[in-house]
Design a protein around this motif. Structure first.
Motif, PDB file in Angstrom:
ATOM      1  N   PHE A  69      60.963  21.106  46.546  1.00 54.84           N
ATOM      2  CA  PHE A  69      60.850  21.341  47.984  1.00 54.84           C
ATOM      3  C   PHE A  69      59.377  21.469  48.352  1.00 54.84           C
ATOM      4  O   PHE A  69      58.616  22.169  47.693  1.00 54.84           O
ATOM      5  CB  PHE A  69      61.589  22.615  48.396  1.00 54.84           C
ATOM      6  CG  PHE A  69      63.079  22.524  48.253  1.00 54.84           C
ATOM      7  CD1 PHE A  69      63.863  22.024  49.282  1.00 54.84           C
ATOM      8  CD2 PHE A  69      63.698  22.931  47.082  1.00 54.84           C
ATOM      9  CE1 PHE A  69      65.234  21.939  49.145  1.00 54.84           C
ATOM     10  CE2 PHE A  69      65.065  22.849  46.932  1.00 54.84           C
ATOM     11  CZ  PHE A  69      65.842  22.343  47.965  1.00 54.84           C
ATOM     12  N   LYS A  70      58.974  20.792  49.433  1.00 55.13           N
ATOM     13  CA  LYS A  70      57.585  20.829  49.851  1.00 55.13           C
ATOM     14  C   LYS A  70      57.366  21.930  50.891  1.00 55.13           C
ATOM     15  O   LYS A  70      58.158  22.105  51.820  1.00 55.13           O
ATOM     16  CB  LYS A  70      57.156  19.468  50.413  1.00 55.13           C
ATOM     17  CG  LYS A  70      57.923  19.021  51.657  1.00 55.13           C
ATOM     18  CD  LYS A  70      57.433  17.671  52.126  1.00 55.13           C
ATOM     19  CE  LYS A  70      58.188  17.199  53.388  1.00 55.13           C
ATOM     20  NZ  LYS A  70      57.713  15.881  53.845  1.00 55.13           N
ATOM     21  N   TYR A  71      56.296  22.670  50.687  1.00 52.24           N
ATOM     22  CA  TYR A  71      55.848  23.683  51.638  1.00 52.24           C
ATOM     23  C   TYR A  71      56.948  24.675  52.022  1.00 52.24           C
ATOM     24  O   TYR A  71      57.065  25.078  53.174  1.00 52.24           O
ATOM     25  CB  TYR A  71      55.278  23.019  52.901  1.00 52.24           C
ATOM     26  CG  TYR A  71      54.047  22.191  52.635  1.00 52.24           C
ATOM     27  CD1 TYR A  71      52.983  22.700  51.882  1.00 52.24           C
ATOM     28  CD2 TYR A  71      53.939  20.896  53.125  1.00 52.24           C
ATOM     29  CE1 TYR A  71      51.860  21.935  51.633  1.00 52.24           C
ATOM     30  CE2 TYR A  71      52.804  20.120  52.880  1.00 52.24           C
ATOM     31  CZ  TYR A  71      51.780  20.649  52.137  1.00 52.24           C
ATOM     32  OH  TYR A  71      50.660  19.896  51.886  1.00 52.24           O
ATOM     33  N   ILE A  72      57.785  25.040  51.070  1.00 52.91           N
ATOM     34  CA  ILE A  72      58.762  26.106  51.288  1.00 52.91           C
ATOM     35  C   ILE A  72      58.301  27.321  50.497  1.00 52.91           C
ATOM     36  O   ILE A  72      58.221  27.276  49.275  1.00 52.91           O
ATOM     37  CB  ILE A  72      60.178  25.682  50.853  1.00 52.91           C
ATOM     38  CG1 ILE A  72      60.710  24.612  51.797  1.00 52.91           C
ATOM     39  CG2 ILE A  72      61.113  26.882  50.830  1.00 52.91           C
ATOM     40  CD1 ILE A  72      62.134  24.186  51.503  1.00 52.91           C
ATOM     41  N   ILE A  86      59.000  31.298  49.787  1.00 49.53           N
ATOM     42  CA  ILE A  86      59.959  32.393  49.908  1.00 49.53           C
ATOM     43  C   ILE A  86      59.185  33.704  49.963  1.00 49.53           C
ATOM     44  O   ILE A  86      58.503  34.077  48.999  1.00 49.53           O
ATOM     45  CB  ILE A  86      60.943  32.397  48.731  1.00 49.53           C
ATOM     46  CG1 ILE A  86      61.703  31.070  48.669  1.00 49.53           C
ATOM     47  CG2 ILE A  86      61.923  33.556  48.841  1.00 49.53           C
ATOM     48  CD1 ILE A  86      62.618  30.948  47.482  1.00 49.53           C
ATOM     49  N   THR A 133      57.614  29.841  45.268  1.00 50.27           N
ATOM     50  CA  THR A 133      57.989  28.520  45.765  1.00 50.27           C
ATOM     51  C   THR A 133      59.185  27.995  44.975  1.00 50.27           C
ATOM     52  O   THR A 133      59.574  28.569  43.955  1.00 50.27           O
ATOM     53  CB  THR A 133      56.819  27.526  45.621  1.00 50.27           C
ATOM     54  OG1 THR A 133      56.458  27.417  44.220  1.00 50.27           O
ATOM     55  CG2 THR A 133      55.618  27.994  46.415  1.00 50.27           C
ATOM     56  N   ARG A 163      59.880  15.577  46.193  1.00 50.60           N
ATOM     57  CA  ARG A 163      59.894  16.715  47.107  1.00 50.60           C
ATOM     58  C   ARG A 163      60.365  16.276  48.475  1.00 50.60           C
ATOM     59  O   ARG A 163      60.029  15.203  48.926  1.00 50.60           O
ATOM     60  CB  ARG A 163      58.509  17.369  47.204  1.00 50.60           C
ATOM     61  CG  ARG A 163      58.091  18.082  45.931  1.00 50.60           C
ATOM     62  CD  ARG A 163      56.720  18.681  46.028  1.00 50.60           C
ATOM     63  NE  ARG A 163      56.413  19.387  44.782  1.00 50.60           N
ATOM     64  CZ  ARG A 163      56.587  20.686  44.595  1.00 50.60           C
ATOM     65  NH1 ARG A 163      57.044  21.421  45.591  1.00 50.60           N
ATOM     66  NH2 ARG A 163      56.311  21.257  43.437  1.00 50.60           N
TER      67      ARG A 163
END
Length: 384
Positions: free
Chosen positions: A174-177, A179, A170, A384
């Motif tokens: 950034f929220k709920y991203i 990789i 992650t 975020r």
């Protein structure tokens, strides 16, 4: 151990319900680690002195460090004992309720500590034989670190510890991203990334361990910060509120981080200026490996750059110093390169020592920067 022994009694003795709470067991692990450190440290220090396990003063350190050659090292044994005893007592090893996180972190810490212990032991043996104190050959030490990172990367990929893909990470702020490698080749790149994180973290703490109390204090700050993240990520309600990924069982790492914190504070009692003992590679590699392992298990490798900002700066100062020195030596000659260095000394803490800062001033100011980095990292939970 205590969880499995006493928790079944909670039906008749309500007090034992406390064992179901991670916060209670984390607090108990912290206090236990502190007490264990205070108990075992005097004995270990006396033993190290009797064996003449003295600190090897690194080449290039300021002249003020010459007197530290008689201070015993391998004090990382205190940290390891003070960490593992409370974890064995207060950890919950039910595999799919956090045990997988706890055992993995413990194994990686022991692995790195073993490499450091071997390095310190060989330095002692070489000293007794009248040989140059080089310890474990650098490439062998690196192989051991890379092997640990490779093993961790393969494990989290092939056996995901949560509902998230094993090979994923992650990004802070950034929220709920998430990789996720899209191909097999990129998956191997992720494994290489994990290996780099674990190896880099252990070496960064090792390089930072150059002043009395510096590394132990900074690791304690970083462990406390990661403990907060582990607790938040491991709660379904809190993770949803903060808009971060929920990692079932990850809260057990809160107990691990609390034990590390207690062990570091207990060790700091004897390591603060003027130090009675140094942690040596036994402690620095183990603690760096612990931080690297926790960051990988929490899918927060990039967060480690913020939490461990001082460690990053220390490592970068060494890399930059060497790169610029070699470049200028090749272009302008040795004399020019020696007169035009980026830092007066590297790592960074020695630069400020040479500038005239007292050792205690450098340590406390670096601690303050470490606290600032911790606050910045915690702010990512809301920004975020």
């Amino acid at each position: 151990m205590l969880y499995f022994l006493l928790q079944p009694l909670a039906r008749s003795i309500k007090t034992f319900n406390l064992l179901n709470y991670i916060t209670f067991r984390a607090g108990a692990a912290f206090v236990t680690a502190l007490i264990v450190a205070f108990i075992v440290a005097p004995t270990i220090i006396r033993r190290l002195r009797a064996m003449a396990v003295h600190q090897v003063v690194r080449e290039g350190t300021p002249d003020t460090h010459a007197g530290k050659g008689t201070t015993p090292t391998m004090g990382g044994l205190i940290i390891l004992v003070a960490t593992f005893v409370p974890l064995l007592l207060w950890g919950r090893y039910t595999w799919h309720r956090g045990g997988q996180y706890l055992v993995t972190a413990m194994v990686l810490t022991a692995w790195m500590g073993g490499i450091g212990f071997l390095d310190d032991y060989l330095k002692l043996k070489q000293k007794r034989l009248g040989l140059k104190n080089e310890g474990l050959v650098e490439r062998y030490k690196l192989v051991g670190q890379l092997s640990a990172g490779l093993a961790l990367g393969l494990y989290v990929w092939l056996f995901p510890l949560s509902t998230l893909p094993g090979a994923s990470t992650t990004l802070p702020f950034f929220k709920y991203i998430l990789i996720i490698p899209s191909t097999a080749a990129l998956t191997w790149l992720y494994i290489a990334f994990v290996t780099f994180v674990l190896t880099g973290a252990s070496n960064a703490v090792n390089i930072t361990d150059g002043l009395d109390g510096l590394a132990s204090g900074l690791v304690g700050i970083a462990a406390a910060t990661f403990g907060v993240f582990a607790y938040m990520f491991g709660r379904y309600d809190t993770s949803g509120y903060l808009q971060v990924f929920y990692l079932r069982g990850a809260g057990e790492l809160t107990v691990f981080c609390a034990a590390i914190l207690g062990a570091c504070i207990g060790f700091l009692w004897y390591n603060t200026f003027p130090a009675q003992v140094f942690m040596g590679d036994t402690g620095s590699l183990a603690l760096g490996g612990a931080l690297g392992a926790v960051s990988v298990l929490l899918k927060s490798e990039f967060l480690l750059l913020i939490i461990g900002g001082v460690f990053v700066a220390e490592m970068f100062s060494v890399i930059l110093q060497r790169f610029v020195f070699k470049y200028r030596k090749r272009r302008h000659g040795l004399e020019y390169a020696q007169r035009h260095r980026v830092f007066l000394r590297a790592p960074l803490h020695h630069h400020f020592e040479v500038k005239g800062w007292p050792e205690t001033q450098v340590v406390v100011r670096f601690w303050i920067i470490g606290i600032f980095c911790a606050i910045l990292a915690l702010s990512t939970l809301k920004l975020r």
